[in-house]
Design a protein around this motif. Structure first.
Motif, PDB file in Angstrom:
ATOM      1  N   VAL A   1       0.846  -1.180   0.000  1.00  0.00           N
ATOM      2  CA  VAL A   1       0.000   0.000   0.000  1.00  0.00           C
ATOM      3  C   VAL A   1       0.886   1.236   0.000  1.00  0.00           C
ATOM      4  CG1 VAL A   1      -1.896  -1.175   1.173  1.00  0.00           C
ATOM      5  CG2 VAL A   1      -0.151   0.009   2.522  1.00  0.00           C
ATOM      6  N   ALA A   2       0.252   2.389  -0.121  1.00  0.00           N
ATOM      7  CA  ALA A   2       0.933   3.674  -0.078  1.00  0.00           C
ATOM      8  C   ALA A   2       0.173   4.584   0.882  1.00  0.00           C
ATOM      9  CB  ALA A   2       1.027   4.314  -1.468  1.00  0.00           C
ATOM     10  N   ALA A   3       0.844   5.613   1.356  1.00  0.00           N
ATOM     11  CA  ALA A   3       0.253   6.543   2.316  1.00  0.00           C
ATOM     12  C   ALA A   3      -0.411   7.688   1.570  1.00  0.00           C
ATOM     13  CB  ALA A   3       1.314   7.074   3.272  1.00  0.00           C
ATOM     14  N   ALA A   4      -1.689   7.920   1.860  1.00  0.00           N
ATOM     15  CA  ALA A   4      -2.413   9.057   1.307  1.00  0.00           C
ATOM     16  C   ALA A   4      -2.493  10.223   2.288  1.00  0.00           C
ATOM     17  CB  ALA A   4      -3.829   8.646   0.887  1.00  0.00           C
ATOM     18  N   ARG A   5      -2.273   9.947   3.549  1.00  0.00           N
ATOM     19  CA  ARG A   5      -2.265  10.983   4.583  1.00  0.00           C
ATOM     20  C   ARG A   5      -1.315  10.528   5.684  1.00  0.00           C
ATOM     21  NH1 ARG A   5      -6.481  14.649   6.219  1.00  0.00           N
ATOM     22  NH2 ARG A   5      -7.846  13.509   4.786  1.00  0.00           N
ATOM     23  N   ILE A   6      -0.395  11.389   6.082  1.00  0.00           N
ATOM     24  CA  ILE A   6       0.566  11.065   7.123  1.00  0.00           C
ATOM     25  C   ILE A   6       0.472  12.105   8.233  1.00  0.00           C
ATOM     26  CG2 ILE A   6       2.184   9.805   5.666  1.00  0.00           C
ATOM     27  CD1 ILE A   6       3.825  12.300   5.363  1.00  0.00           C
ATOM     28  N   GLU A   7       0.824  11.666   9.420  1.00  0.00           N
ATOM     29  CA  GLU A   7       0.770  12.536  10.593  1.00  0.00           C
ATOM     30  C   GLU A   7       2.046  12.362  11.390  1.00  0.00           C
ATOM     31  OE1 GLU A   7      -2.031  13.382  14.536  1.00  0.00           O
ATOM     32  OE2 GLU A   7      -2.291  11.576  13.334  1.00  0.00           O
ATOM     33  N   LEU A   8       2.650  13.463  11.753  1.00  0.00           N
ATOM     34  CA  LEU A   8       3.865  13.474  12.566  1.00  0.00           C
ATOM     35  C   LEU A   8       3.526  14.102  13.910  1.00  0.00           C
ATOM     36  CD1 LEU A   8       6.926  13.018  12.892  1.00  0.00           C
ATOM     37  CD2 LEU A   8       7.274  15.308  11.960  1.00  0.00           C
ATOM     38  N   LEU A   9       3.689  13.331  14.969  1.00  0.00           N
ATOM     39  CA  LEU A   9       3.401  13.786  16.325  1.00  0.00           C
ATOM     40  C   LEU A   9       4.723  13.937  17.063  1.00  0.00           C
ATOM     41  CD1 LEU A   9       1.121  14.430  18.342  1.00  0.00           C
ATOM     42  CD2 LEU A   9       1.235  12.032  19.072  1.00  0.00           C
ATOM     43  N   LEU A  10       4.978  15.146  17.546  1.00  0.00           N
ATOM     44  CA  LEU A  10       6.217  15.461  18.233  1.00  0.00           C
ATOM     45  C   LEU A  10       5.926  15.643  19.719  1.00  0.00           C
ATOM     46  CD1 LEU A  10       7.693  18.090  15.740  1.00  0.00           C
ATOM     47  CD2 LEU A  10       8.165  15.650  15.840  1.00  0.00           C
ATOM     48  N   GLY A  11       6.660  14.906  20.560  1.00  0.00           N
ATOM     49  CA  GLY A  11       6.562  15.059  22.004  1.00  0.00           C
ATOM     50  C   GLY A  11       7.637  15.997  22.505  1.00  0.00           C
ATOM     51  N   LEU A  12       7.240  17.116  23.097  1.00  0.00           N
ATOM     52  CA  LEU A  12       8.172  18.162  23.515  1.00  0.00           C
ATOM     53  C   LEU A  12       8.555  17.981  24.984  1.00  0.00           C
ATOM     54  CD1 LEU A  12       6.376  21.208  21.835  1.00  0.00           C
ATOM     55  CD2 LEU A  12       7.976  19.577  20.820  1.00  0.00           C
ATOM     56  N   ASP A  13       9.616  18.657  25.356  1.00  0.00           N
ATOM     57  CA  ASP A  13      10.091  18.638  26.738  1.00  0.00           C
ATOM     58  C   ASP A  13       9.100  19.408  27.602  1.00  0.00           C
ATOM     59  OD1 ASP A  13      11.462  18.595  29.089  1.00  0.00           O
ATOM     60  OD2 ASP A  13      13.368  19.305  28.264  1.00  0.00           O
ATOM     61  N   ARG A  14       8.473  18.710  28.543  1.00  0.00           N
ATOM     62  CA  ARG A  14       7.459  19.353  29.384  1.00  0.00           C
ATOM     63  C   ARG A  14       8.041  20.486  30.214  1.00  0.00           C
ATOM     64  NH1 ARG A  14       2.756  16.115  30.507  1.00  0.00           N
ATOM     65  NH2 ARG A  14       2.787  14.131  29.369  1.00  0.00           N
ATOM     66  N   ALA A  15       9.276  20.342  30.649  1.00  0.00           N
ATOM     67  CA  ALA A  15       9.858  21.350  31.530  1.00  0.00           C
ATOM     68  C   ALA A  15      10.068  22.688  30.833  1.00  0.00           C
ATOM     69  CB  ALA A  15      11.185  20.840  32.089  1.00  0.00           C
ATOM     70  N   LEU A  16      10.143  22.685  29.502  1.00  0.00           N
ATOM     71  CA  LEU A  16      10.402  23.917  28.751  1.00  0.00           C
ATOM     72  C   LEU A  16       9.196  24.408  27.964  1.00  0.00           C
ATOM     73  CD1 LEU A  16      13.966  23.076  27.392  1.00  0.00           C
ATOM     74  CD2 LEU A  16      13.363  24.347  29.457  1.00  0.00           C
ATOM     75  N   CYS A  17       8.036  23.771  28.166  1.00  0.00           N
ATOM     76  CA  CYS A  17       6.844  24.182  27.418  1.00  0.00           C
ATOM     77  C   CYS A  17       6.173  25.418  28.003  1.00  0.00           C
ATOM     78  CB  CYS A  17       5.834  23.031  27.366  1.00  0.00           C
ATOM     79  SG  CYS A  17       6.327  21.688  26.279  1.00  0.00           S
ATOM     80  N   GLU A  18       6.466  25.756  29.250  1.00  0.00           N
ATOM     81  CA  GLU A  18       5.936  26.964  29.898  1.00  0.00           C
ATOM     82  C   GLU A  18       4.412  26.996  29.863  1.00  0.00           C
ATOM     83  OE1 GLU A  18       7.733  30.270  28.018  1.00  0.00           O
ATOM     84  OE2 GLU A  18       9.763  29.809  28.753  1.00  0.00           O
ATOM     85  N   GLY A  19       3.810  25.906  30.293  1.00  0.00           N
ATOM     86  CA  GLY A  19       2.362  25.865  30.391  1.00  0.00           C
ATOM     87  C   GLY A  19       1.641  25.516  29.110  1.00  0.00           C
ATOM     88  N   ARG A  20       2.324  25.462  27.977  1.00  0.00           N
ATOM     89  CA  ARG A  20       1.702  25.091  26.717  1.00  0.00           C
ATOM     90  C   ARG A  20       1.693  23.575  26.544  1.00  0.00           C
ATOM     91  NH1 ARG A  20       5.197  29.149  23.071  1.00  0.00           N
ATOM     92  NH2 ARG A  20       6.717  28.482  24.643  1.00  0.00           N
ATOM     93  N   SER A  21       0.975  23.126  25.524  1.00  0.00           N
ATOM     94  CA  SER A  21       0.867  21.691  25.297  1.00  0.00           C
ATOM     95  C   SER A  21       2.223  21.108  24.933  1.00  0.00           C
ATOM     96  CB  SER A  21      -0.147  21.417  24.175  1.00  0.00           C
ATOM     97  OG  SER A  21      -0.190  20.037  23.877  1.00  0.00           O
ATOM     98  N   HIS A  22       2.482  19.919  25.465  1.00  0.00           N
ATOM     99  CA  HIS A  22       3.764  19.267  25.184  1.00  0.00           C
ATOM    100  C   HIS A  22       3.705  18.407  23.925  1.00  0.00           C
ATOM    101  CE1 HIS A  22       1.543  16.052  27.135  1.00  0.00           C
ATOM    102  NE2 HIS A  22       2.406  15.191  26.636  1.00  0.00           N
ATOM    103  N   LEU A  23       2.599  18.450  23.201  1.00  0.00           N
ATOM    104  CA  LEU A  23       2.450  17.703  21.950  1.00  0.00           C
ATOM    105  C   LEU A  23       2.259  18.671  20.793  1.00  0.00           C
ATOM    106  CD1 LEU A  23       0.073  14.807  23.075  1.00  0.00           C
ATOM    107  CD2 LEU A  23       2.558  14.738  22.825  1.00  0.00           C
TER     108      LEU A  23
END
Length: 506
Positions: free
Chosen positions: A292-314
């Motif tokens: 098969v082939a990909a028609a839609r791809i998604e990249l999910l990045l997990g960020l450092d919680r300690a440096l997010c300053e209250g924002r989402s870590h994803l």
């Protein structure tokens, strides 16, 4: 005819440890402790002196370190031994990735975490690769491309193939093919450990001087049956080269995905793209295994919680591909084009790439005497990159629309769809301009009408202020263009008496 290919991965746990721990030396002794569910060891902090090793690298074996030794005894052999803890789930994920990539060679695959092997049912598929030997070479090359050292064996059953792949050490070849019906001859030189007997039975046979399966094949079966117990019949069948064990097919997940966790934070596009390249290579191998082939791809990045300053870590990126892609280089180019315009709020500690929408991979027949046009490979990737950078609504092909309004006779459709549509019969047969120009008012005496082309009068009723417009061909002086000759122009004449040039007929 039943034929099973077995891929033995003796170094997979060491390879996972070197990949997960960037601080470990690239070459050097390393030992592995597998963290099993419910066990006392979960991380390196839980490793004590009496913790026993599960796997050791080749460098550690050369220094006298053996599996089953305690950490204290192993470090007595070599003080600089690196001990790493690998979760059992990481091994299962790596084996599942190889099993999914191996589906390109057979209809069913399975794997075993205890012995680090992957099986593929290749019965009736060898002729597609030029024979079983070529199939084994191609399969080994596919696994090596994923970063794993392996040995491949093909036999009549999964247990015989696994025994040959794991224990046929005297053969220098890493691709072994056991001919049909020659299972007994293949088992003869293997050690008794290939039969997977209990420890006490194995020790009893070794005490009697029976070290190889060939030694057991020479003994009377009645004498063996008493000692082997419940497994006597099964072991005797293996010694005779008969393997009737079923292959339990493994079913891959509906949405293929790859994940990697980092010991260090990646904050630049180059560092994140380096991590994404590994994910694209692995995801492409899964897609190729499924066909098969990909028609839609998604990249999910997990960020450092300690440096997010209250924002989402994803932080997530989603790319809709105008043309399904399956090659690793194409997927990487598209994701990288999107990453260059994405800002992360903190360093990335984890990345997950998944193909959320799949499409059938269309095959292409190659001609024998003419090479494949480069556009067949380059154009889909180029369109996907432009779509990821500019947006899917801004990339496509022009198609004809069934309308009387000249300005709206073409519209943008998605690349890869069928742009053919019926044209408006009232204008299609008339004289049409070769070049359209922006509408510009002209005086009535600046042109000489030749013939009317079409009249547009309240055709599109949904417009708020429908007005009558006449399109006609007229001769117009080229003084408007800085010349003294005349040219045929497309002129629009409205019902209020105003006229404008819409195009030129060269």
């Amino acid at each position: 005819m039943r034929r099973i290919a077995c891929v033995s991965l003796p170094e997979i746990r060491v390879e996972i440890a070197r990949e997960r721990d960037s601080a470990a030396p690239r070459v050097g002794p390393i030992a592995i402790v597998v963290a099993r569910p419910g066990g006392a060891v979960r991380t390196e902090r839980d490793v004590l002196g009496n913790t026993r090793l599960d796997v050791v690298s080749r460098e550690a074996l050369a220094l006298g370190v053996r599996p089953g030794q305690t950490v204290a005894a192993a470090r007595a052999k070599h003080a600089e031994l690196h001990v790493r803890v690998i979760p059992e789930g990481a091994v299962r994920t790596a084996l599942a990735r190889i099993a999914e990539a191996a589906l390109a060679f057979g209809p069913a695959s399975a794997f075993d975490v205890a012995t680090d092997v992957v099986w593929i049912d290749v019965g009736g598929c060898a002729h597609l690769h030029g024979g079983e030997a070529k199939l084994a070479e191609s399969l080994a090359a596919r696994v090596a491309a994923l970063g794993h050292a392996c040995r491949v064996a093909v036999a009549d059953g999964p247990r015989i193939a696994s025994a040959v792949a794991r224990f046929a050490r005297e053969h220098r070849e890493t691709r072994l093919v056991v001919p049909h019906g020659q299972g007994a001859a293949a088992m003869r030189p293997l050690p008794v450990a290939a039969l997977a007997l209990d420890d006490d039975v194995h020790a009893w046979l070794r005490h009697l001087g029976l070290h190889r399966c060939g030694d057991l094949q020479k003994l009377p079966r009645r004498s063996l049956g008493v000692r082997l117990g419940a497994r006597a019949h099964d072991v005797m069948l293996l010694l005779d080269g008969e393997d009737r064990a079923p292959l339990d097919p493994w079913r891959p997940l509906e949405v293929p995905e790859e994940r990697v966790e980092l010991e260090w934070g990646a904050s630049s596009v180059e560092a994140i793209a380096f991590v994404v390249k590994t994910l694209c290579d692995r995801l492409a191998a899964r897609l190729e295994g499924r066909g098969v082939a990909a028609a839609r791809i998604e990249l999910l990045l997990g960020l450092d919680r300690a440096l997010c300053e209250g924002r989402s870590h994803l932080s997530s990126l989603e790319v809709v591909l105008p043309v399904p892609l399956s090659r690793a280089a194409d997927l990487l180019a598209v994701v990288r084009a999107r990453l260059e315009h994405h800002v992360v709020a903190a360093p990335v500690l984890a990345a997950t790439l998944r193909a959320t929408e799949l499409a059938r991979a269309e095959g292409r027949n190659l001609e024998l005497l003419s090479p494949e046009p480069r556009a067949h490979r380059a154009l889909p990737r180029l369109v996907a990159e432009l779509s990821a950078e500019l947006g899917p609504s801004r990339v496509g092909v022009l198609a004809l629309a069934d309308t009387w309004v000249p300005d709206e006779r073409t519209h943008l459709v998605r690349f890869g769809s069928d742009p053919t549509r019926p044209r408006a019969p009232g204008i299609a047969s008339a004289l049409e301009p070769t070049r359209l120009v922006p509408s510009r008012p002209v005086p009535r005496d600046a042109f000489v009408p030749v013939r009317p082309l079409a009249r547009i009068e309240a055709v599109e009723w949904w417009r708020r202020a429908p007005r009558r417009r006449d399109l006609l061909a007229a001769w117009m002086s080229l003084a408007e263009r800085g010349e003294q000759e005349r040219a045929l122009a497309w002129v629009e004449l409205r019902d209020d008496g105003e006229a404008s040039i819409r195009g030129w007929v060269d």
